[in-house]
Structure formats: structure tokens, C-alpha cells
Design an enzyme around this catalytic site. Sequence first.
Site, mmCIF file in Angstrom:
data_model
loop_
_atom_site.group_PDB
_atom_site.id
_atom_site.type_symbol
_atom_site.label_atom_id
_atom_site.label_comp_id
_atom_site.label_asym_id
_atom_site.label_seq_id
_atom_site.Cartn_x
_atom_site.Cartn_y
_atom_site.Cartn_z
ATOM 1 N N ARG A 179 -5.765 1.507 6.162
ATOM 2 C CA ARG A 179 -6.361 2.682 5.523
ATOM 3 C C ARG A 179 -7.890 2.632 5.386
ATOM 4 O O ARG A 179 -8.553 3.631 5.638
ATOM 5 C CB ARG A 179 -5.699 2.960 4.166
ATOM 6 N N GLY B 163 2.256 15.411 -0.701
ATOM 7 C CA GLY B 163 0.801 15.462 -0.716
ATOM 8 C C GLY B 163 0.103 15.111 -2.000
ATOM 9 O O GLY B 163 -1.125 14.907 -1.994
ATOM 10 N N CYS C 134 -11.762 -9.008 15.147
ATOM 11 C CA CYS C 134 -13.033 -8.977 15.858
ATOM 12 C C CYS C 134 -13.541 -7.572 16.109
ATOM 13 O O CYS C 134 -13.724 -7.166 17.264
ATOM 14 C CB CYS C 134 -12.885 -9.743 17.164
ATOM 15 N N TYR D 233 -9.526 5.650 7.288
ATOM 16 C CA TYR D 233 -9.916 6.809 6.463
ATOM 17 C C TYR D 233 -11.043 6.468 5.479
ATOM 18 O O TYR D 233 -11.234 7.199 4.499
ATOM 19 C CB TYR D 233 -8.727 7.314 5.637
ATOM 20 N N TYR E 223 1.752 3.823 2.921
ATOM 21 C CA TYR E 223 0.972 3.758 4.159
ATOM 22 C C TYR E 223 0.288 2.397 4.306
ATOM 23 O O TYR E 223 -0.840 2.315 4.787
ATOM 24 C CB TYR E 223 -0.033 4.928 4.224
#
Length: 421
Positions: free
Chosen positions: A314, A240, A343, A318, A372
Site C-alpha cells: 500500500r 468503501g 531494490c 498509494y 489489502y
Amino acid sequence: MDHFELRNGELHAEDVSLAEIARQVGTPVYVYSRATLVRHAQVFREALSALPKVHIAFAVKSNPNLAVLRLLAKEGYGADVVSEGEMNRALAAGIAAQDIVFSGVGKTRAELKAAVQAGIGQFNLESEEEGAELAEIAAAMGRTAPCALRVNPNVDAGTHAKISTGKAENKFGVAYDRAVDIYARLAALPGLEMRGLAVHIGSQISDLEPSRQAFLKMGELMKALRGRGLAVTHMDLGGGLGVPYKAGEQLPTPADYGAMVAEVAGDWDATLMFEPGRVITGNSGVLVTEVVRVKQGANHPWVIVDAAMNDLARPAMYDAWHDFVAVRPSGESMIANIVGPICESSDTFALTRTIDAVKAGDLAVFRTAGAYGATMANTYNSRALVPEVMVDGDKWALVANRIEPATILAAEQVPEWLDLP
Ligand code: LLP
């Protein structure tokens, strides 16, 4: 710190020109720096060196490329996996089965079986139901599965809602107040060796206080279990730790994190386990892209690049920020909206951003794309699956081929009956 720098006015990965890689492989392409990966792996390990017993399991989900896993295996890292596919990658990379932790909220029966068969080092159980199922599977195979119980500490990691995992309303782990009873019941089952607890409250964590609170709560739970005569020899503190995505951004360092862990858990008399992902791989990779064209916009020009949300999800998922820099910066800048060709309007990398001035045909990179990035890529809009390259000094190699739309098309078929009259 990374090894992506300007040399003679041109962005390089270590000693290799990104323009040269783009010329040979095409764009978009992910490029990883071996020296940066090794450095991050070593810095994270050193940050924990004050702790007596440590096991580091790299979170494979952040970058499962086989070459990346091999490199980390050589650095002595184990693996944290969340599927049979990830498990098989870790094993293929040479990571020993006993150094692999199997996490994940929905491990299937087939996956549990395969992992017991492989001799996986630790199962992080996400529920009593999963524990009961694993006990039955392991006992039937005449094996004992080493397990930790993942607990949801109900602590807000203060990160993006979609990557927050430690609040009571999140699907992960068992409720904190039920953990002692569940652990005791699971410890009584043949087929399981309950050896510890696991916690992971979220990703891209930029403030250490919530983690500290969660670890304190886990310490209390550990004492309560030991007080009931139950063995707790392993404490998995998850991953994390965040990384800077913007030039100059200050985040807690691995050393700050290590000091916090030492303060909270230094005297726990348990093997402390860690599952870092992004902090190892994030700044070790960039996504190289070419500007397709620059189109006039209502407020600012649209810089349309040949990478899209299918290659780097990403920003669309997010609202994540990735610095965008030209491979051959002219010194001029512009304010622009950066978008991909897909699109839908979520295929947006940045709005009203001050960037190096670019024009059609120029190369640029999205930075901090090693975690990621490629792993979340897909083929939406029948685009290719993005290739990956690793650089080592003046050497480089393709470590994942571009998978062309034609290859994906070849895996599809039209049933005969569809063509019947
Ligand atoms: N351990 C567990 C149980 C996890 O769920 C995760 C990440 C990690 C370790 C590694 O976390 P890290 O050290 O990388 O923060 N796709 C999102 C991130 C999802 C993270 C999921 N779990 C993103 O692009 O930001």
C-alpha cells in the site's frame, strides 16, 4: 478500536505477545485479532439495524484468508467476490452460495459458468455485453441467474485516484444515463432475473457526502425503472467506508454511515446490500517486522526493516500511511525514513517520520494492515510469501504458512531445448 495494546511495556495482540509469535513464526508476519474482527463485524451490522432488509457481503478481496472468512461466515456475513478463486474460498469457508455476490468488471466465461453452477446469489453485471453472455450461459444450463446492474454514477468519492471507481472515466459499471435502457433490455432475456442495481464509488472514503449523492442518484434510477414496470427488489450500495490509519484520526463511523443510508434509502422497499471490506478487516491486523539495521542517511537515518513492498504494497502503490510502532518501545523517539530491503526506491514505508526509537534486531509493527495487506503480497525479489497468524485471547494459530522461495522455485522448470547445444 482494536485489541493491539501494550502490556508490561510490550505490544500484544489480545493476550498474546507479538514477540512470542515473531520468535516462533519469524518475521515478517501478519497477525490478526479475532476479537477485533468480530467487533467490527458486529458494529457494522448494528449500524444498519434501523433498516428493514439488509444483506452484508464481506468484500473478500480485502482479506481472503480462510480463517477470516470462516469467522465472518459465523457472524452471518455473506461474501462479495471478484474471481472464481475468491468464490471458491468463500464456499470453502462455509458461506452459502446464495449469500455470495459476484462482482468484477472482467468475469470470464468460465467464471460465469462456474458461478451459475455453484448457484451464486447475485451477479453484479458491469456491462450489457456481460449480461447477454451470462443470459446465454444460464439459459443453456436451464438456470436463471439473479442479477443487479452496476451503474457508474459519475460521482467523485474524493479518495486516492487509484481506488476511485465511480467517475465516468473509470472502467466500472454502465453509464448512468444508459442504465434504464440496458436494464430493460437485460430484463427481457431468458436466463436472467434482473432484480436490482449496484453501485460502488471507491475505497477508503473519508467523507460521506459523495456516497450520499451517489445513493440519491441510485434511488432516482430505481424509481425510473419501477416506473417502467421493471422489478427492483435489491439495491447493492457497495463498500468503501474508510478507517483511521493515523492514531487520533477522525473518520465517519459505521453509525454515521448507517444513519446516512437510513436517511436516503430507508423507504426504498428493497433489500439493501453492502460490501464492506476495509472497515471490517483494516484495524484487525498488523504486520510484524524486525529491524535489519539502521543506516546513516543524508538527512535522517534509514530504518531498514525485513518487511518490504512485496509484503505490504500500500505505501508503494498509494502513498498510504501505516503507523509504525515498536513492539517494546523505550520511550525514546527518532526521526527516520523507514524502508524495506527491495531494490527499488518505491520500497519506502515512511519518510521523515517521528517513530519510536529502534535499532537492529528490534521488533516493530505496521498497524492497520489487516485489509489489502497479505492479499496483495507477492514474491518480488524472490522473497517468501508472508505468513498469517490469528490470535484469540491467549491462543494463536498460523492461518497461512510462509511460502518459501524454494517452493516457488520448485514450480519452475527449464525446458530441455534450452540446454541443447
Ligand atoms: N465492492 C466493490 C465492488 C469493490 O470494488 C470494493 C473494493 C469493495 C466492495 C470493498 O471496498 P472497501 O470496503 O474495502 O473499501 N487495494 C486498495 C483498495 C482497493 C479496493 C478495491 N475495491 C487499497 O489497499 O487501498
